[in-house]
Write a protein that holds these residues in place. Structure first.
Motif, PDB file in Angstrom:
ATOM      1  N   PHE A 286       1.886   8.297   8.981  1.00 41.52           N
ATOM      2  CA  PHE A 286       2.963   7.725   8.670  1.00 41.52           C
ATOM      3  C   PHE A 286       2.547   6.400   8.022  1.00 41.52           C
ATOM      4  N   ALA A 287       1.637   5.637   8.777  1.00 41.85           N
ATOM      5  CA  ALA A 287       1.167   4.315   8.413  1.00 41.85           C
ATOM      6  C   ALA A 287       0.304   4.354   6.880  1.00 41.85           C
ATOM      7  N   ARG A 288      -0.221   5.539   6.897  1.00 40.58           N
ATOM      8  CA  ARG A 288      -1.157   5.761   5.639  1.00 40.58           C
ATOM      9  C   ARG A 288      -0.180   5.955   4.459  1.00 40.58           C
ATOM     10  N   TRP A 289       0.795   6.807   4.698  1.00 41.84           N
ATOM     11  CA  TRP A 289       1.538   7.106   3.592  1.00 41.84           C
ATOM     12  C   TRP A 289       2.376   5.788   3.014  1.00 41.84           C
ATOM     13  N   VAL A 290       2.871   5.037   4.019  1.00 40.13           N
ATOM     14  CA  VAL A 290       3.592   3.874   3.551  1.00 40.13           C
ATOM     15  C   VAL A 290       2.600   2.838   3.052  1.00 40.13           C
ATOM     16  N   GLN A 291       1.257   2.954   3.274  1.00 42.07           N
ATOM     17  CA  GLN A 291       0.260   2.044   2.737  1.00 42.07           C
ATOM     18  C   GLN A 291       0.150   2.463   0.949  1.00 42.07           C
ATOM     19  N   LEU A 292       0.255   3.888   0.784  1.00 41.56           N
ATOM     20  CA  LEU A 292       0.440   4.332  -0.489  1.00 41.56           C
ATOM     21  C   LEU A 292       1.868   4.206  -1.066  1.00 41.56           C
ATOM     22  N   GLY A 293       2.837   4.389  -0.351  1.00 38.85           N
ATOM     23  CA  GLY A 293       4.281   4.438  -0.917  1.00 38.85           C
ATOM     24  C   GLY A 293       4.793   3.163  -1.432  1.00 38.85           C
ATOM     25  N   ILE A 294       4.331   1.897  -0.813  1.00 38.78           N
ATOM     26  CA  ILE A 294       4.690   0.757  -1.316  1.00 38.78           C
ATOM     27  C   ILE A 294       3.994   0.321  -2.641  1.00 38.78           C
ATOM     28  N   PHE A 295       3.353   1.118  -3.051  1.00 45.91           N
ATOM     29  CA  PHE A 295       2.702   1.002  -4.492  1.00 45.91           C
ATOM     30  C   PHE A 295       3.008   1.969  -5.469  1.00 45.91           C
ATOM     31  N   HIS A 296       4.285   2.587  -4.938  1.00 43.79           N
ATOM     32  CA  HIS A 296       4.807   3.464  -6.060  1.00 43.79           C
ATOM     33  C   HIS A 296       6.388   2.882  -6.278  1.00 43.79           C
ATOM     34  N   PRO A 297       6.648   2.950  -7.837  1.00 43.12           N
ATOM     35  CA  PRO A 297       7.702   2.502  -8.177  1.00 43.12           C
ATOM     36  C   PRO A 297       8.885   2.635  -7.617  1.00 43.12           C
TER      37      PRO A 297
END
Length: 799
Positions: A525-536
């Motif tokens: 979950f943490a790794r996905w948030v770390q990616l997702g905050i850089f998605h539009p």
């Protein structure tokens, strides 16, 4: 699915020799002896439309994909007849049309081949349905690569792949699974550092084979309709994507809150649960701008209704959430429950708005409410009615955004997962079957939704989200990549899907962070948030079947990491908003795959993980468990490690440490990154100064920041602020020039500039050619100053 070889075996027909030629302004017509007409249209010097008719007859020229405001006009056009061919020349390319067989070859002005027909156009009669299966085959040159095609769950480089565009509810899809939720029949080819694009504008089920069946052939075909495609010449990938985006359109600027963090689940109810969710965000100081209500807010899953037991006073709840900084977004599906006491159903029945089967009965299918009927959104009268249904929800209840799901359309308990192929559609006055309308059904639903929401949210800007899409849907709404799974593989898939969507003209896109199906552990979950905050588009969404998936659901350590990255998202909002401005004004993708960023570097052609967030921030997610870092490729140039300011020379693959609380993030040398203070929601704080992180370079770099009132339409009347910065660094000095446009007065008066990597200690400072006292600008050591936002030139010199 019909394969390439099967098409070859079954009665293929080909154009014969040209017997007639006509040139009419921007259109050139070639007619063959066996009744094929090629209509070649020069849109621009580097954008050409190829449209083929058989039996001397074109179908009506109509497309949902095209933008009304597409740029047209060319500088040069010469058509010459030579012995073996016709030669069409613009200021950018030449097109050879063979007299013997109508085959096409496109070259640059130096006669370097860009794209050429193999068999070229060919077709066969579709005996099952009538009409033609239309096909085009092109030569695949050695070393050629292919990109784009929307939300495909496969490697960013499509070489060797075959894909199918048939909008499909693909719950818990896997890597390389076909087809998925979107049909975007556009690809970018890259051959010997020359980029071109092909958009096959055909809404039937389409297929693309990128040297899968034959290593020297790339082909595309459709189950019906016309062979109608657009060719775009680069030679840069970015130019191709911008040309395609110009043709199919861009959205309006969203309200800034739509770029914040959003929280969703299937489902948050009753009202008490929603309020507890909102309270937890504020109590734990985790920023959030929107809460979503899935289908359980409705009465028996009837669209445009509220369950009065779960939500006794939705208007009051929405108002209370808004006071605490939360926007409310509700789901609306296309299936309308068959219920004579249900007002939406009765209105559609009274007006003949539901889709019918070929012999007249209404089409029926099972969805969440049970047996449903489906409005024909390809009928403009139906779209107008559907948009009007949002009045109560938006104007009276105060809901801020709408989410269209299941709009492929998804149908349960049938093998095809969708409507019968004989269902009839109006198709804006071009009656057809579902074979033709299927891929645009969700697009036309969300178009109607957008029109309604826009009308009733005015003077604010609308926010609409869709699952299904065809090319051009980006004009109306954001999208996400559907029902993914909480696995590490799907974290990888989400990363490539975002890059691919942005390269396919659709930048306002995100994934279900954490995975929709199944349950992530805290690390994933943490790794996905770390990616997702850089998605539009940035939203957590889950099925709710396997446990909670809120930022605080995985213990204090993960909560702190998630908060840190969501706060970073809010700090970067002015940078992200500027990315969006560039996307809608220039067609520039908000995320850039490394190959788009630097196509000359062959190392980038097969990279999947790294991407550019905007033009100046390089991101590489960690995509495997228990990682303490990862290897990544940094493109050429110098890059500052965002976390510690270490400078790395690019053009190499390196191991980058990245424990659970970090991922590799780098900033391009020379960049000026604007930042806001951390807010719990957009508009919580008045911005008293704009922070700008300035990264030194020995050279020149341009940056910009776009701002407006963050909502509303005054920006269209010039009420915006666009600041362009030109940074020029030398060994012992740094010069920053500012150019301003627009008449919006920002609430702050100062920039707080933090300098990274200055190779000298500041000795003197000049602002607009006047020496200033370091105390007057609060020089803090060697790296922080405060200056008026209105300077024209800032000049730092070393001691």
């Amino acid at each position: 699915m019909i394969t390439n070889t099967e098409v070859e075996k079954r009665g293929n027909q080909h154009p014969s020799h040209i017997v007639d030629f006509k040139h009419d302004n921007d259109k050139i017509y070639f007619t063959t002896h066996n009744g094929v007409i090629l209509e070649l249209t020069i849109l621009r010097d580097s954008a050409i439309r190829f449209r083929y008719a058989t039996e001397h007859v074109f179908e009506p020229d109509f497309s949902y994909a095209l933008n009304d405001d597409v740029s047209l006009g060319y500088n040069e056009l010469e058509v010459k007849e030579e012995i073996p061919e016709y030669v069409i020349t613009t200021s950018k390319i030449k097109i050879y049309v063979q007299k013997a067989d109508l085959k096409i070859q496109i070259v640059d002005l130096d006669d370097v081949v860009i794209c050429e027909d193999e068999l070229g156009f060919h077709w066969e009669e579709n005996f099952d349905y009538g009409g033609n299966i239309v096909k085009m085959s092109k030569v695949c040159h050695s070393g050629e690569s292919y990109y784009g095609m929307g939300d495909k769950a496969s490697h960013t480089n499509l070489k060797g792949k075959r894909v199918n565009n048939w909008v499909t509810d693909s719950y818990a899809y896997g890597k390389d699974q076909e087809p998925l939720y979107k049909a975007i029949p556009f690809y970018v080819g890259l051959k010997e550092n020359i980029a071109y694009g092909v958009f096959f504008d055909n809404s039937f089920s389409t297929y693309f084979d990128f040297a899968n069946e034959k290593r020297n052939v790339t082909s595309f075909w459709a189950d019906g309709g016309e062979m109608n495609y657009y060719f775009f010449y680069g030679p840069k990938i970015g130019q191709v994507v911008e040309a395609y985006t110009d043709l199919t359109g861009v959205p309006e600027l969203p309200p800034l809150w739509a770029l914040g963090f959003h929280q969703s689940k299937w489902s948050y109810y009753p009202e008490k649960k929603v309020k507890e969710l909102a309270s937890s965000f504020r109590k734990l100081k985790i920023p959030c701008d929107a809460i979503y209500l899935d289908i359980d807010y409705m009465e028996g899953f009837r669209c445009f209704t509220w369950n009065n037991r779960r939500f006794p006073n939705p208007k009051k709840m929405v108002e209370e959430l808004e006071k605490d900084g939360f926007k409310t977004v509700t789901m609306i599906d296309p299936g309308i429950k068959i219920d004579r006491d249900y007002w939406v159903y009765q209105q559609a029945m009274d007006n003949g708005f539901f889709c019918r089967r070929a012999d007249g009965p209404h089409f029926k299918g099972k969805v969440w409410p049970g047996e449903c009927k489906f409005p024909d959104f390809t009928n403009p009268e139906v779209r107008e009615w559907w948009g009007g249904l949002y009045k109560e929800m938006i104007s009276d209840m105060g809901v801020h955004g709408v989410w269209n799901d299941m709009n492929e359309p998804a149908v349960m308990e049938v093998p095809t997962k969708t409507a019968n192929l004989d269902v009839r559609h109006d198709y804006d006055g071009h009656p057809c079957s579902h074979r033709k309308a299927h891929n645009v059904y969700g697009m036309q639903m969300v178009r109607a939704t957008y029109d309604g929401v826009k009308k009733f949210t005015f003077p604010k800007r609308p926010f609409v989200l869709t699952r299904a899409a065809y090319s051009g849907t980006q004009r109306y709404c954001a999208t996400w990549t559907g029902d993914n799974v909480a696995t590490w593989e799907h974290l990888w898939i989400a990363n490539v899907q975002m890059q691919r969507m942005c390269m396919s003209g659709y930048s306002f896109v995100g994934s279900d962070i954490g995975g929709f199906a199944e349950q992530p552990n805290g690390e994933l979950f943490a790794r996905w948030v770390q990616l997702g905050i850089f998605h539009p588009f940035c939203r957590v969404h889950s099925s709710g079947d396997h446990g909670e998936q809120e930022p605080w659901s995985f213990g204090d350590e993960i909560t702190d990491i998630v908060r840190k990255f969501i706060e970073l998202r809010y700090q970067l909002l002015p940078y992200l908003y500027t990315m969006f401005y560039k996307y809608i004004n220039n067609g520039l993708p908000m995320l850039q795959s490394l190959v788009l960023y630097d196509q000359e570097d062959t190392q980038t052609h097969f990279r999947t993980d790294e991407f550019l967030f905007g033009e100046q921030i390089l991101v590489c997610p960690v995509q495997e468990p228990n990682a303490k870092g990862r290897r990544m490729y940094l493109p050429k140039g110098k890059w500052f490690n965002f976390w510690n300011d270490e400078v790395i020379e690019g053009g190499v693959e390196k191991w980058i440490p990245a424990d659970i609380d970090e991922i590799p993030v780098f900033v391009k040398e020379g960049a000026m990154i604007p930042k806001y203070p951390v807010q719990q929601y957009v508009g919580e704080k008045e911005i008293k100064e704009l922070e700008i992180d300035v990264y030194y370079t020995e050279g020149i770099e341009n940056s910009s920041v776009y701002e407006d009132q963050q909502d509303g339409y005054d920006y269209k009347k010039g009420r915006y602020s666009l600041r362009k910065f030109r940074l020029r660094g030398k060994k012992n000095e740094l010069i920053i020039q500012q150019f301003k446009d627009g008449n919006f007065i920002t609430p702050y008066t100062k920039f707080k500039m933090t300098f990274h990597g200055l190779p000298f200690k500041i000795g003197s400072i000049e602002i607009d050619n006047e020496v200033v006292n370091p105390k007057d600008i609060k020089l803090n050591g060697n790296n922080v100053i405060e200056v008026s936002k209105d300077f024209t030139e800032l000049h730092l010199t070393g001691q």
